[in-house]
Structure formats: C-alpha cells, structure tokens
Design a protein around this motif. Structure first.
Motif, PDB file in Angstrom:
ATOM      1  N   THR A  63     -44.824  25.888  14.139  1.00  0.00           N
ATOM      2  CA  THR A  63     -43.868  25.173  13.283  1.00  0.00           C
ATOM      3  C   THR A  63     -42.667  26.055  12.954  1.00  0.00           C
ATOM      4  O   THR A  63     -41.518  25.605  13.003  1.00  0.00           O
ATOM      5  N   VAL A  64     -42.925  27.315  12.623  1.00  0.00           N
ATOM      6  CA  VAL A  64     -41.830  28.241  12.307  1.00  0.00           C
ATOM      7  C   VAL A  64     -41.019  28.548  13.563  1.00  0.00           C
ATOM      8  O   VAL A  64     -39.786  28.579  13.523  1.00  0.00           O
ATOM      9  N   GLU A  65     -41.698  28.761  14.694  1.00  0.00           N
ATOM     10  CA  GLU A  65     -40.982  28.991  15.949  1.00  0.00           C
ATOM     11  C   GLU A  65     -40.051  27.827  16.260  1.00  0.00           C
ATOM     12  O   GLU A  65     -38.897  28.034  16.652  1.00  0.00           O
ATOM     13  N   ALA A  66     -40.539  26.612  16.077  1.00  0.00           N
ATOM     14  CA  ALA A  66     -39.718  25.423  16.333  1.00  0.00           C
ATOM     15  C   ALA A  66     -38.522  25.365  15.382  1.00  0.00           C
ATOM     16  O   ALA A  66     -37.424  24.960  15.783  1.00  0.00           O
ATOM     17  N   ALA A  67     -38.724  25.785  14.139  1.00  0.00           N
ATOM     18  CA  ALA A  67     -37.620  25.801  13.173  1.00  0.00           C
ATOM     19  C   ALA A  67     -36.544  26.797  13.612  1.00  0.00           C
ATOM     20  O   ALA A  67     -35.344  26.493  13.539  1.00  0.00           O
ATOM     21  N   PHE A  68     -36.950  27.981  14.070  1.00  0.00           N
ATOM     22  CA  PHE A  68     -35.974  28.956  14.571  1.00  0.00           C
ATOM     23  C   PHE A  68     -35.249  28.413  15.801  1.00  0.00           C
ATOM     24  O   PHE A  68     -34.051  28.621  15.954  1.00  0.00           O
ATOM     25  N   GLU A  69     -35.972  27.720  16.660  1.00  0.00           N
ATOM     26  CA  GLU A  69     -35.346  27.170  17.863  1.00  0.00           C
ATOM     27  C   GLU A  69     -34.312  26.095  17.510  1.00  0.00           C
ATOM     28  O   GLU A  69     -33.225  26.052  18.089  1.00  0.00           O
ATOM     29  N   ALA A  70     -34.629  25.261  16.542  1.00  0.00           N
ATOM     30  CA  ALA A  70     -33.772  24.128  16.194  1.00  0.00           C
ATOM     31  C   ALA A  70     -32.634  24.478  15.241  1.00  0.00           C
ATOM     32  O   ALA A  70     -31.636  23.760  15.181  1.00  0.00           O
ATOM     33  N   ASP A  71     -32.754  25.559  14.510  1.00  0.00           N
ATOM     34  CA  ASP A  71     -31.815  25.863  13.425  1.00  0.00           C
ATOM     35  C   ASP A  71     -31.045  27.153  13.711  1.00  0.00           C
ATOM     36  O   ASP A  71     -31.549  28.260  13.495  1.00  0.00           O
ATOM     37  N   ALA A  72     -29.805  26.993  14.174  1.00  0.00           N
ATOM     38  CA  ALA A  72     -28.970  28.160  14.495  1.00  0.00           C
ATOM     39  C   ALA A  72     -28.739  29.036  13.274  1.00  0.00           C
ATOM     40  O   ALA A  72     -28.626  30.257  13.406  1.00  0.00           O
ATOM     41  N   SER A  73     -28.684  28.457  12.092  1.00  0.00           N
ATOM     42  CA  SER A  73     -28.447  29.275  10.893  1.00  0.00           C
ATOM     43  C   SER A  73     -29.634  30.188  10.612  1.00  0.00           C
ATOM     44  O   SER A  73     -29.451  31.311  10.132  1.00  0.00           O
ATOM     45  N   MET A  74     -30.854  29.745  10.919  1.00  0.00           N
ATOM     46  CA  MET A  74     -32.018  30.634  10.756  1.00  0.00           C
ATOM     47  C   MET A  74     -31.918  31.803  11.729  1.00  0.00           C
ATOM     48  O   MET A  74     -32.211  32.941  11.353  1.00  0.00           O
ATOM     49  N   ARG A  75     -31.504  31.536  12.963  1.00  0.00           N
ATOM     50  CA  ARG A  75     -31.346  32.623  13.931  1.00  0.00           C
ATOM     51  C   ARG A  75     -30.237  33.576  13.483  1.00  0.00           C
ATOM     52  O   ARG A  75     -30.381  34.799  13.594  1.00  0.00           O
ATOM     53  N   GLN A  76     -29.155  33.040  12.948  1.00  0.00           N
ATOM     54  CA  GLN A  76     -28.067  33.900  12.453  1.00  0.00           C
ATOM     55  C   GLN A  76     -28.545  34.752  11.282  1.00  0.00           C
ATOM     56  O   GLN A  76     -28.194  35.928  11.176  1.00  0.00           O
ATOM     57  N   ARG A  77     -29.363  34.181  10.423  1.00  0.00           N
ATOM     58  CA  ARG A  77     -29.883  34.940   9.290  1.00  0.00           C
ATOM     59  C   ARG A  77     -30.842  36.034   9.769  1.00  0.00           C
ATOM     60  O   ARG A  77     -30.867  37.130   9.219  1.00  0.00           O
ATOM     61  N   GLN A  78     -31.609  35.753  10.834  1.00  0.00           N
ATOM     62  CA  GLN A  78     -32.464  36.804  11.385  1.00  0.00           C
ATOM     63  C   GLN A  78     -31.606  37.894  12.020  1.00  0.00           C
ATOM     64  O   GLN A  78     -31.947  39.076  11.948  1.00  0.00           O
ATOM     65  N   GLN A  79     -30.482  37.521  12.601  1.00  0.00           N
ATOM     66  CA  GLN A  79     -29.559  38.525  13.133  1.00  0.00           C
ATOM     67  C   GLN A  79     -29.028  39.404  12.002  1.00  0.00           C
ATOM     68  O   GLN A  79     -28.884  40.619  12.170  1.00  0.00           O
TER      69      GLN A  79
END
Length: 172
Positions: A63-79
């Motif tokens: 579920t969390v992996e799918a959220a990171f895949e679908a949500d560019a802002s989550m990936r940007q925040r991880q960056q």
C-alpha cells in the motif's frame, strides 16, 4: 490508524511519527541529533523488513509502495529526506548526480570508517529509494558511496558488498 496509513500521512506532512515528530521537524534537526538518534531513519526510508532498532517504525507495505508510485509529492519529499542525509554524510545532490562536498573528510564524517550504524543507514536508504520508485536516485547514491568509500580506502569490504547488493533485483 494502520501502520501503512500512518507512514503515508507522515510522508505527506499530515501526521507524526511514533514520537510525535512531523517530517519537517526531522528535516530541521542538527547533524549531532541525526547521528545520535536512531529511531527516525526507518520513517524517512522505509523498507519491508521490521527494524531491529525501532519496533515502533512502520514497514514498507504494498500500500505504501503504491502511494509512493502514485504520488509525485511523496517522492519529492523523500528526495528532501535524502538531501538532509546527504548533507549529514558530507555529500550533495544535483538532480540525480551525487558528489562529495568540498569539506568531506575522514576526520569529520563518521561514515568514512570500517563499519558502524551509518553503513546500515546507507544500505537502508539505497533500498528504500528503489522500493519507493526512485531507482535512478538509488543507483546514484549507491555509486557515490561506493566510489567515495573506496577512494578513501576506509570502508570495509563487507559494507561495500552490502551497498552493491542493496539493489539486487531492482529495475534500472
């Protein structure tokens, strides 16, 4: 709230970790705090395995992996989380290129030694980035720490091998 929903809320800046800290609070902490506190890295860089060091940290679920895949802002925040840790390690990022800061030195950057908990953190970061749909960035970080660790000649072969294997099975 289930662990996967807590982790998603934390990453979106909508909820705290198990200590009541928001992600922005962790980003603002000093290098001393980052070195001597051991229960935040699992929140910034989740992986599927339960942490031996933080029983309160949620794991990376589908579920969390799918959220990171679908949500560019989550990936940007991880960056941004990566940038915080890169600065802590004496490194910097420009896009997907990671290099040493001019002040990187064996005497001041504790990860440049034979072993230690920062080597475990590095392995976690590499794996988490890849699992959270940032494989290119994971590979860039992996290359940087292996190259720099080898260049300084102080990182153990065991740590270098863990870093090399951290992306085994990940797509390019």
């Amino acid at each position: 709230m289930q662990d996967d929903q807590r982790l998603i809320a934390f990453y979106r800046g909508e909820g705290p970790d198990h200590q009541g800290r928001m992600i922005e609070d962790i980003w603002a902490l000093s290098p001393f705090w980052l070195e001597h506190t051991h229960d935040y890295i699992q929140w910034l860089f989740p992986i599927p395995e339960t942490s031996r060091f933080n029983a309160f940290a949620p794991t990376l679920t589908p579920t969390v992996e799918a959220a990171f895949e679908a949500d560019a802002s989550m990936r940007q925040r991880q960056q941004h989380s990566l940038d915080v840790m890169l600065n802590f390690f004496g490194l910097e990022r420009e896009g997907a290129t990671i290099t040493a800061l001019p002040e990187l030195s064996i005497s001041t950057h504790i990860w440049l030694k034979a072993g230690g908990h920062n080597h475990l953190r590095i392995t976690r970061i590499i794996r988490s980035l890849a699992l959270c749909h940032q494989v290119k960035l994971a590979r860039a970080f992996q290359r940087a720490v292996i190259d720099i660790g080898t260049q300084h000649g102080v990182v153990s072969e065991t740590s270098l091998q863990y870093w090399q294997e951290a992306l085994r099975g990940q797509d390019a």
